[in-house]
Write a protein that holds these residues in place. Structure first.
Motif: not given
Ligand SMILES: [Zn+2]
Length: 421
Positions: A231, A326, A281
């Protein structure tokens, strides 16, 4: 009558305290909400018009660089400029990345309002830079946030910031701007170590290389997989990965011993197109890559799958650990249910406990996955396909960068320690 002389009342209060304590413990190990399987077949994305926007009165704004996102800009009045930030496609998770640079022929104070598409809401507090290299958070006195109600929740609708503009360009970005060129320089630095090598394991949908680092001098019997930036805006996760990898590359005794017995494989940027195109994203195929680890419709996920499968087939070795970095609202570990046993049972809970014990005033927030066997996300794929004890390492968007670094280092130290036992 003295209140506490009554034994029943005392017992009652004790039970309430116990109940509140138990609930609090429970929130630290709250299960991860189930991740829905969605189609990951390529869909079209909307490209940005790239260029310099003349806003009149000598003020210019530009998105003509890698990692920028600015979909429109207009002067609202003498001192206010509104910019529009839209996603690459939708539906999409609400992480509106933005990035642009601004300058003015004469020095002045102006306001810049960040506006989004109707269903979106603001997430990242502005970071500013005068050289596009060192970044700081814009002083909170310099911006105002307007809220709105969305699905019965109060969320930030837009943000207006006050900035000084001059002939010197000012970069404004959702998080520190770290694109492929910065990551390439970082990899080059690591390559000065004889035990680090780099290879290209595939190509992104738009044709960028998927780079893989190999750290270690072992025979591939014990392997680790580490990935980051599926992401694009999740820069704090990337910073944690950087600290983690640098610790494994350091010349401390345990790292040297560890590298003699283990090889650590690292894909620092899984989604290079998303990073350089300033996506919210998705990849260039309009897909959330962390939903594509079962169907493998996208080249980025397929490249990592093929690499791992080939490694295991060629060497007969095993992946013992897998971590995917993340960012989200807070620091969280998404783990595989501890009842499921992989190649090194108990490694992940022991690691999280050890990290929590080492860092004062830090209580790990763990969300175990119920264990459906579905390989929708990377961590599930690493576990169900290879038996690698795995986790998704989430770092808060606003977690102090020094702590991000410290925890990344401690995580690597504790992991090496536990895997050597
Ligand atoms: Zn993520």
């Amino acid at each position: 009558m003295n209140f506490f002389k009554n034994k029943a009342t005392f017992l009652f209060i004790f039970l309430i305290i116990l109940f509140v304590w138990a609930c609090e413990q429970d929130t630290q190990w709250k299960g991860q909400p189930p991740i829905k399987k969605v189609s990951t077949e390529t869909v079209p994305i909307q490209l940005q018009y790239k260029g310099i926007f003349d806003l009149g009165d000598g003020v210019f704004i530009s998105n003509d660089y890698n990692g920028a996102r600015l979909n429109g800009a207009a002067r609202t009045n003498d001192t206010l400029i509104s910019v529009l930030i839209t996603p690459e496609n939708s539906p999409i998770n609400m992480s509106p990345w933005y990035g642009f640079k601004i300058w003015s022929e004469t020095e002045k104070e102006i306001s810049v309002k960040l506006t989004y598409t109707e269903n979106a809401f603001h997430r990242y507090y502005p970071k500013i830079s005068k050289d596009c290299s060192s970044w700081k958070v814009l002083d909170s006195l310099k911006y105002q946030v307007v809220m709105k109600t969305r699905k019965e929740k109060e969320v930030p609708k837009n943000l207006t910031m006050q900035i000084s503009v001059s002939k010197d360009t000012l970069w404004i970005s959702a998080q520190e701007l770290i694109t492929l060129s910065e990551v390439d320089s970082w990899m080059d630095e690591l390559l000065s170590n004889s035990f680090v090598s780099k290879s290209i394991i595939g190509e992104s949908r738009e044709g960028r290389p998927i780079s893989l680092l190999k750290i270690g001098e072992s025979d591939d019997q014990k392997m680790i997989i580490t990935i980051s930036r599926q992401h694009p805006p999740e820069v704090t996760g990337f910073l944690a990965m950087k600290a983690f990898v640098e610790t494994i590359c350091s010349d401390i005794e345990i790292a040297k011993k560890f590298r003699a017995e283990h090889n650590v494989y690292v894909v620092p940027i899984v989604n290079p197109d998303g990073v350089n195109n300033g996506h919210w994203r998705h990849n260039f195929g309009g897909i959330d890559l962390n939903r594509d680890w079962e169907d493998f419709n996208q080249p980025e996920t397929s490249a990592i799958r093929d690499f791992m499968k080939e490694k295991v087939t060629q060497t007969g070795g095993k992946f013992y650990f897998g971590v995917d970095f993340h960012s989200t609202w807070e620091d969280i570990y998404y783990t595989i249910s501890s009842e499921l046993k992989g190649n090194m049972p108990g490694l992940v809970p022991k690691l999280i406990d050890a990290v929590g014990n080492e860092l004062p005033n830090y209580k790990p927030n763990v969300r175990p996955n119920p264990g459906t066997g579905h390989k929708i996300t990377s961590a599930a794929f690493f576990f169900y396909e290879f038996g690698a004890e795995s986790l998704i390492y989430e770092v808060g968007d606003n977690t102090p960068r020094e702590f991000v670094r410290k925890k990344g280092e401690v995580s690597a130290m504790k992991l090496m320690d536990l895997m050597m036992k």
